[in-house]
Motif scaffolding. Structure first.
Motif, PDB file in Angstrom:
ATOM      1  N   GLY A  11      20.292  34.440 -55.664  1.00  0.00           N
ATOM      2  CA  GLY A  11      20.113  33.763 -54.387  1.00  0.00           C
ATOM      3  C   GLY A  11      20.314  32.264 -54.451  1.00  0.00           C
ATOM      4  N   GLY A  12      20.073  31.673 -55.611  1.00  0.00           N
ATOM      5  CA  GLY A  12      20.212  30.238 -55.759  1.00  0.00           C
ATOM      6  C   GLY A  12      21.613  29.780 -56.151  1.00  0.00           C
ATOM      7  N   CYS A  13      22.496  30.722 -56.425  1.00  0.00           N
ATOM      8  CA  CYS A  13      23.856  30.404 -56.868  1.00  0.00           C
ATOM      9  C   CYS A  13      24.641  29.711 -55.748  1.00  0.00           C
ATOM     10  N   ILE A  14      25.362  28.641 -56.113  1.00  0.00           N
ATOM     11  CA  ILE A  14      26.189  27.940 -55.137  1.00  0.00           C
ATOM     12  C   ILE A  14      27.685  28.143 -55.422  1.00  0.00           C
ATOM     13  N   SER A  15      28.011  29.097 -56.250  1.00  0.00           N
ATOM     14  CA  SER A  15      29.404  29.470 -56.553  1.00  0.00           C
ATOM     15  C   SER A  15      30.204  28.353 -57.205  1.00  0.00           C
ATOM     16  N   ALA A  16      29.587  27.628 -58.105  1.00  0.00           N
ATOM     17  CA  ALA A  16      30.270  26.531 -58.792  1.00  0.00           C
ATOM     18  C   ALA A  16      31.230  27.033 -59.872  1.00  0.00           C
ATOM     19  N   VAL A  17      31.064  28.246 -60.335  1.00  0.00           N
ATOM     20  CA  VAL A  17      31.929  28.926 -61.304  1.00  0.00           C
ATOM     21  C   VAL A  17      31.783  28.383 -62.728  1.00  0.00           C
ATOM     22  N   ALA A  18      30.874  27.473 -62.964  1.00  0.00           N
ATOM     23  CA  ALA A  18      30.704  26.887 -64.292  1.00  0.00           C
ATOM     24  C   ALA A  18      30.365  27.938 -65.348  1.00  0.00           C
ATOM     25  N   CYS A  19      29.522  28.890 -65.001  1.00  0.00           N
ATOM     26  CA  CYS A  19      29.134  29.935 -65.963  1.00  0.00           C
ATOM     27  C   CYS A  19      30.330  30.787 -66.373  1.00  0.00           C
ATOM     28  N   VAL A  20      31.209  31.062 -65.429  1.00  0.00           N
ATOM     29  CA  VAL A  20      32.402  31.873 -65.716  1.00  0.00           C
ATOM     30  C   VAL A  20      33.314  31.128 -66.684  1.00  0.00           C
ATOM     31  N   TYR A  21      33.468  29.835 -66.503  1.00  0.00           N
ATOM     32  CA  TYR A  21      34.303  29.047 -67.408  1.00  0.00           C
ATOM     33  C   TYR A  21      33.717  28.992 -68.816  1.00  0.00           C
ATOM     34  N   GLU A  22      32.410  28.886 -68.922  1.00  0.00           N
ATOM     35  CA  GLU A  22      31.761  28.757 -70.230  1.00  0.00           C
ATOM     36  C   GLU A  22      31.635  30.090 -70.977  1.00  0.00           C
ATOM     37  N   ALA A  23      31.408  31.181 -70.243  1.00  0.00           N
ATOM     38  CA  ALA A  23      31.190  32.485 -70.889  1.00  0.00           C
ATOM     39  C   ALA A  23      31.853  33.605 -70.089  1.00  0.00           C
ATOM     40  N   PRO A  24      33.185  33.624 -70.055  1.00  0.00           N
ATOM     41  CA  PRO A  24      33.887  34.634 -69.252  1.00  0.00           C
ATOM     42  C   PRO A  24      33.677  36.067 -69.730  1.00  0.00           C
ATOM     43  N   GLU A  25      33.212  36.227 -70.954  1.00  0.00           N
ATOM     44  CA  GLU A  25      32.927  37.576 -71.451  1.00  0.00           C
ATOM     45  C   GLU A  25      31.677  38.153 -70.798  1.00  0.00           C
ATOM     46  N   THR A  26      30.798  37.278 -70.307  1.00  0.00           N
ATOM     47  CA  THR A  26      29.521  37.686 -69.732  1.00  0.00           C
ATOM     48  C   THR A  26      29.498  37.556 -68.216  1.00  0.00           C
ATOM     49  N   ALA A  66      24.427  28.310 -69.008  1.00  0.00           N
ATOM     50  CA  ALA A  66      23.188  27.922 -68.325  1.00  0.00           C
ATOM     51  C   ALA A  66      23.111  26.411 -68.143  1.00  0.00           C
ATOM     52  N   ARG A  67      23.510  25.669 -69.159  1.00  0.00           N
ATOM     53  CA  ARG A  67      23.491  24.201 -69.067  1.00  0.00           C
ATOM     54  C   ARG A  67      24.508  23.686 -68.052  1.00  0.00           C
ATOM     55  N   ALA A  68      25.638  24.378 -67.934  1.00  0.00           N
ATOM     56  CA  ALA A  68      26.689  23.950 -67.021  1.00  0.00           C
ATOM     57  C   ALA A  68      26.359  24.238 -65.556  1.00  0.00           C
ATOM     58  N   CYS A  69      25.453  25.151 -65.316  1.00  0.00           N
ATOM     59  CA  CYS A  69      25.099  25.519 -63.943  1.00  0.00           C
ATOM     60  C   CYS A  69      24.449  24.326 -63.231  1.00  0.00           C
ATOM     61  N   PRO A  70      25.052  23.848 -62.144  1.00  0.00           N
ATOM     62  CA  PRO A  70      24.510  22.659 -61.477  1.00  0.00           C
ATOM     63  C   PRO A  70      23.174  22.889 -60.783  1.00  0.00           C
ATOM     64  N   VAL A  71      22.834  24.135 -60.484  1.00  0.00           N
ATOM     65  CA  VAL A  71      21.564  24.423 -59.808  1.00  0.00           C
ATOM     66  C   VAL A  71      20.559  25.125 -60.723  1.00  0.00           C
ATOM     67  N   LYS A  72      20.910  25.274 -61.999  1.00  0.00           N
ATOM     68  CA  LYS A  72      19.997  25.789 -63.037  1.00  0.00           C
ATOM     69  C   LYS A  72      19.358  27.133 -62.673  1.00  0.00           C
ATOM     70  N   VAL A  73      20.188  28.080 -62.217  1.00  0.00           N
ATOM     71  CA  VAL A  73      19.670  29.404 -61.846  1.00  0.00           C
ATOM     72  C   VAL A  73      19.793  30.428 -62.972  1.00  0.00           C
ATOM     73  N   ILE A  74      20.242  29.981 -64.152  1.00  0.00           N
ATOM     74  CA  ILE A  74      20.361  30.863 -65.312  1.00  0.00           C
ATOM     75  C   ILE A  74      19.314  30.448 -66.335  1.00  0.00           C
TER      76      ILE A  74
END
Length: 85
Positions: A11-26, A66-74
């Motif tokens: 619910g807190g995700c803002i679709s910044a895609v940072a997590c996908v760039y850092e860990a596309p396997e997950t 998790a560190r790359a997430c701008p809203v720290k939802v991970i």
């Protein structure tokens, strides 16, 4: 081998895609919600939360996600429930 739990507040995700760039396997972007979603095997999903256990080998890249997430939802926890990030 130690296990770690990723807990993701969808619910807190803002679709910044940072997590996908850092860990596309997950991580990947959901076409349905346009938010990040865990794609690892064994994910438990509800409307607002996703959880999955990962191995040591996947820990570092998911810490980066998790560190790359701008809203720290991970969040990541060790087997004893201690928050790593």
């Amino acid at each position: 081998m130690p296990k770690y739990k990723i807990v993701y507040d969808v619910g807190g995700c803002i679709s910044a895609v940072a997590c996908v760039y850092e860990a596309p396997e997950t991580w990947m972007m959901s076409e349905e919600t346009n938010k990040a979603t865990l794609k690892a095997e064994g994910v438990t999903k509800t409307k607002d939360r996703e959880e999955v256990w990962i191995d040591q080998e996947d820990l570092e890249k998911n810490i980066l996600a998790a560190r790359a997430c701008p809203v720290k939802v991970i969040k990541i926890y060790d087997e004893d429930g201690n928050q790593i990030i």
